[in-house]
Design an enzyme around this catalytic site. Structure first.
Site, mmCIF file in Angstrom:
data_model
loop_
_atom_site.group_PDB
_atom_site.id
_atom_site.type_symbol
_atom_site.label_atom_id
_atom_site.label_comp_id
_atom_site.label_asym_id
_atom_site.label_seq_id
_atom_site.Cartn_x
_atom_site.Cartn_y
_atom_site.Cartn_z
ATOM 1 N N GLU A 256 0.895 -1.154 0.000
ATOM 2 C CA GLU A 256 0.000 0.000 0.000
ATOM 3 C C GLU A 256 0.931 1.199 0.000
ATOM 4 O O GLU A 256 1.626 1.438 0.989
ATOM 5 C CB GLU A 256 -0.860 0.011 1.271
ATOM 6 C CG GLU A 256 -1.760 -1.192 1.446
ATOM 7 C CD GLU A 256 -2.901 -1.207 0.456
ATOM 8 O OE1 GLU A 256 -3.127 -0.194 -0.218
ATOM 9 O OE2 GLU A 256 -3.558 -2.247 0.341
ATOM 10 N N CYS A 291 -2.573 8.609 3.350
ATOM 11 C CA CYS A 291 -2.305 8.111 2.002
ATOM 12 C C CYS A 291 -3.530 8.299 1.115
ATOM 13 O O CYS A 291 -3.425 8.345 -0.101
ATOM 14 C CB CYS A 291 -1.931 6.647 2.065
ATOM 15 S SG CYS A 291 -3.142 5.697 2.993
HETATM 16 P P1 NAP Z 1 8.537 4.796 4.334
HETATM 17 O O1 NAP Z 1 9.700 5.676 4.584
HETATM 18 O O2 NAP Z 1 8.448 4.080 3.062
HETATM 19 O O3 NAP Z 1 8.532 3.771 5.563
HETATM 20 C C1 NAP Z 1 7.513 2.819 5.696
HETATM 21 C C2 NAP Z 1 8.010 1.677 6.563
HETATM 22 O O4 NAP Z 1 9.035 0.984 5.872
HETATM 23 C C3 NAP Z 1 8.626 2.116 7.889
HETATM 24 O O5 NAP Z 1 8.273 1.176 8.871
HETATM 25 C C4 NAP Z 1 10.107 2.077 7.602
HETATM 26 O O6 NAP Z 1 10.892 1.899 8.745
HETATM 27 C C5 NAP Z 1 10.183 0.864 6.716
HETATM 28 N N1 NAP Z 1 11.355 0.799 5.873
HETATM 29 C C6 NAP Z 1 11.926 1.799 5.165
HETATM 30 N N2 NAP Z 1 12.964 1.310 4.470
HETATM 31 C C7 NAP Z 1 13.045 -0.016 4.738
HETATM 32 C C8 NAP Z 1 13.915 -1.060 4.321
HETATM 33 N N3 NAP Z 1 14.903 -0.838 3.476
HETATM 34 N N4 NAP Z 1 13.699 -2.302 4.813
HETATM 35 C C9 NAP Z 1 12.699 -2.547 5.668
HETATM 36 N N5 NAP Z 1 11.848 -1.590 6.101
HETATM 37 C C10 NAP Z 1 12.021 -0.347 5.637
HETATM 38 O O7 NAP Z 1 7.178 5.571 4.482
HETATM 39 P P2 NAP Z 1 6.759 6.576 5.624
HETATM 40 O O8 NAP Z 1 7.585 7.798 5.429
HETATM 41 O O9 NAP Z 1 6.730 5.911 6.951
HETATM 42 O O10 NAP Z 1 5.246 6.853 5.254
HETATM 43 C C11 NAP Z 1 4.828 7.826 4.353
HETATM 44 C C12 NAP Z 1 4.435 7.223 3.030
HETATM 45 O O11 NAP Z 1 3.586 6.104 3.222
HETATM 46 C C13 NAP Z 1 3.628 8.194 2.177
HETATM 47 O O12 NAP Z 1 4.145 8.204 0.892
HETATM 48 C C14 NAP Z 1 2.220 7.622 2.177
HETATM 49 O O13 NAP Z 1 1.474 7.869 1.023
HETATM 50 C C15 NAP Z 1 2.453 6.173 2.366
HETATM 51 N N6 NAP Z 1 1.320 5.575 3.027
HETATM 52 C C16 NAP Z 1 0.519 4.730 2.322
HETATM 53 C C17 NAP Z 1 -0.571 4.139 2.926
HETATM 54 C C18 NAP Z 1 -1.479 3.199 2.176
HETATM 55 O O14 NAP Z 1 -2.276 2.511 2.803
HETATM 56 N N7 NAP Z 1 -1.406 3.130 0.871
HETATM 57 C C19 NAP Z 1 -0.857 4.420 4.256
HETATM 58 C C20 NAP Z 1 -0.031 5.274 4.939
HETATM 59 C C21 NAP Z 1 1.058 5.845 4.315
HETATM 60 P P3 NAP Z 1 11.597 3.128 9.498
HETATM 61 O O15 NAP Z 1 10.504 3.997 10.003
HETATM 62 O O16 NAP Z 1 12.353 2.470 10.570
HETATM 63 O O17 NAP Z 1 12.415 3.836 8.491
#
Ligand code: NAP
Length: 512
Positions: A256, A291
């Site tokens: 997602e 999101c």
């Molecule tokens: P993110 O930076 O992609 O991080 C999401 C999750 O992935 C976090 O738990 C992060 O951990 C983890 N992560 C990052 N790099 C990783 C890796 N290499 N290996 C394993 N895990 C890893 O996203 P965010 O900044 O938290 O959230 C914002 C984004 O999420 C926005 O773009 C939003 O649109 C999207 N979003 C989508 C939905 C949906 O349902 N479609 C819902 C909410 C948000 P760390 O925090 O430890 O870095």
């Protein structure tokens, strides 16, 4: 400063090293730290599969549904504490916290109720048996059986509560143990909820686990029969998709990701008031960190000026700042890092679009200069075809862009330039147009939210992911699928065709 421990192998284990620090985004103070360094993920996953999975599978769907109901009760009993943690760690006003915390209880309760009606047999028949030979002497019956692996739930920072439970509820109901990996910035609330549920002793040991931070082996230690359900940015999803466990070994992956969702006003402009209200709500709930939030507003050319002004007038009245201040309606972004990213996004759009409402002039009601508050911004462009940026850029904060369309076909084409989104909403009164718009948008959106005055008071909101409805979208939105009632269970089950005699097939459900 407290260090949040990890719960794996049936015990709390502190990671080594200093770890990452979680902050209050309004006051700038440090709240806690997390580390998963040194956690043996291979052992953690083995324990979850062998202890948690085995114990869950011994229960029927209805029994597991009852466990979900008990989990919901524990969360409900600790609701005030979660509101306080959310205020401190996410900088949210009460209404925003409700979406996350009360949304968790609602989702768990919903799956508890759905599950209570599932047959007690552990087999999920999928359709009728199809004959493979004359007189049905040999036939094929599809079954759905719970996955025996572990489900790794990786979540984004914006829904530390609901993000966990909307995934964990269908997983646990299916009989699959989970390892939660919350986003570091807001992990405290997820951690506290897991701690309360573990301490309540409701779930079998090994079925609910949490790691906070980024342990070595998070992905490497999975095996090909495990699952990953990811919510976060499209960039992180793309990185994870390249991981050998997913790319090579077949770990099932649901993503997602981010999305440039739109709201569409009917050609007559009859739904203008409804659209304006919803756009303002979407821009301000959780400071636009959803999101599903409306990022693009598509209106007929003749309505462009009036609707722009109506939205701007309402945004003018929104008070922004420290959620501890009772008069504040919109709280903070979750971190200084997020504020920086949103301000950069605003600068980018400002270089290409007209500024219709400039939140940069809004006074912020917060005492600390370190606050991460950002007031709403409304951009506009009269050239939606020429401005690729507005269809591609998700500024993950209170930011949206309004644009005019010529006719419905043009509007649908503009909506599709989001290259796949989680949700589109449509506003108007003509049921023929509303239905046509819904079908035209359905192909590129996981959910179409259609609003006329008849449903204005009862509608659930453009941005709210309700457990009854599909959550997920094609293309840029990640191509994933969550919720949607019992459809959510499919991810945690494997489909197999059993080819056998009618007598054997009849035995599949014997005793259920
Ligand atoms: P993110 O930076 O992609 O991080 C999401 C999750 O992935 C976090 O738990 C992060 O951990 C983890 N992560 C990052 N790099 C990783 C890796 N290499 N290996 C394993 N895990 C890893 O996203 P965010 O900044 O938290 O959230 C914002 C984004 O999420 C926005 O773009 C939003 O649109 C999207 N979003 C989508 C939905 C949906 O349902 N479609 C819902 C909410 C948000 P760390 O925090 O430890 O870095």
């Amino acid at each position: 400063m407290k260090k949040l421990a990890n719960y794996v192998q049936g015990r709390w284990q502190e990671g080594t090293g200093e770890g990452a620090v979680l902050f209050d985004p309004v006051l700038g103070t440090a709240l806690a730290s997390v580390s998963a360094q040194g956690i043996d993920m291979a052992a953690a996953y083995d324990f979850a599969r062998e202890q948690g999975g085995a114990a869950l599978r011994k229960l029927s769907y209805a029994e597991r549904a009852d466990l979900l109901a008990q989990v919901a009760q524990v969360l409900q009993a600790n609701r005030d504490k979660y509101y306080d943690i959310s205020l401190q760690n996410s900088g949210t006003v009460k209404n925003d916290t409700a979406v996350d915390v009360d949304g968790s209880v609602y989702t768990l309760s919903y799956y508890a109720k759905l599950g209570s009606k599932l047959s007690d047999g552990q087999l999920h028949l999928d359709g009728e048996a199809d004959s493979l030979a004359k007189d049905k002497a040999f036939a094929s019956q599809h079954v759905q059986v719970p996955v025996r692996g572990v489900a790794l739930l990786i979540n984004a920072f914006n829904f530390p509560a609901w993000g966990l439970w909307e995934k964990a509820a269908p997983a646990l109901l299916s009989g699959v143990p989970v390892v939660a990996k919350p986003a570091t910035a807001t992990a405290w609330l997820t951690h506290e909820m897991v701690k309360d549920v573990v301490e309540a002793g409701i779930l079998p040991e090994g079925s609910l686990n949490i790691v906070c931070g980024r342990p070595d082996g998070l992905m490497d230690a999975l095996n090909g029969l495990d699952l990953v359900s990811f919510t976060g940015s499209a960039d992180t999803a793309a990185t994870l998709r390249q991981h050998p466990r997913i790319q090579h070994d077949g770990v099932r992956f649901n993503a997602e990701t981010d999305s440039v969702n739109c709201a569409l006003l009917d050609p007559e402009g009859s739904g203008a008031d409804l659209l304006v209200r919803e756009v303002v709500r979407e821009l301000t709930i959780k400071s636009g960190q959803k999101c599903t939030a409306i990022r693009r507003i598509l209106v007929p050319q003749a309505s462009y000026d009036a609707v722009s002004k109506a939205i701007a007038d309402k945004l003018q009245t929104i008070s922004v700042g420290d959620p501890r201040n009772e008069s504040v309606r919109m709280g903070s972004l979750v971190s200084a890092q997020q504020k920086k990213a949103v301000l950069e996004g605003i600068e980018l759009l400002a270089g290409h679009c007209d500024v219709i409402f400039d939140g940069r002039n809004t006074p912020i009601q917060a005492e600390s200069a370190d606050h991460a508050c950002v007031a709403p911004m409304l951009f506009g462009t009269r050239d939606p075809d020429g401005q690729a940026l507005v269809h591609e850029t998700e500024v993950f904060g209170p930011v949206a862009t309004i644009m005019p369309y010529r006719d419905p076909e043009h509007a649908y084409a503009l909506a599709r330039r989001g290259m796949g989104s989680l949700v589109a909403s449509v506003y108007g009164e003509d049921p023929v147009f509303l239905a046509q718009a819904a079908l035209n948008l359905a192909e590129s959106h996981g959910r179409v939210h259609v609003i006329n005055s008849e449903v204005a008071k009862v509608q659930t909101g453009h941005g709210n992911a309700m457990p009854q409805s599909n959550h997920g979208g094609p293309g840029r939105a990640g191509g994933g699928q969550e919720l949607g009632g019992l459809r959510a269970l499919a991810f945690y089950h494997r489909l197999a065709a059993i080819q056998a005699s009618p007598e054997v097939l009849a035995q599949l459900t014997a005793g259920s």
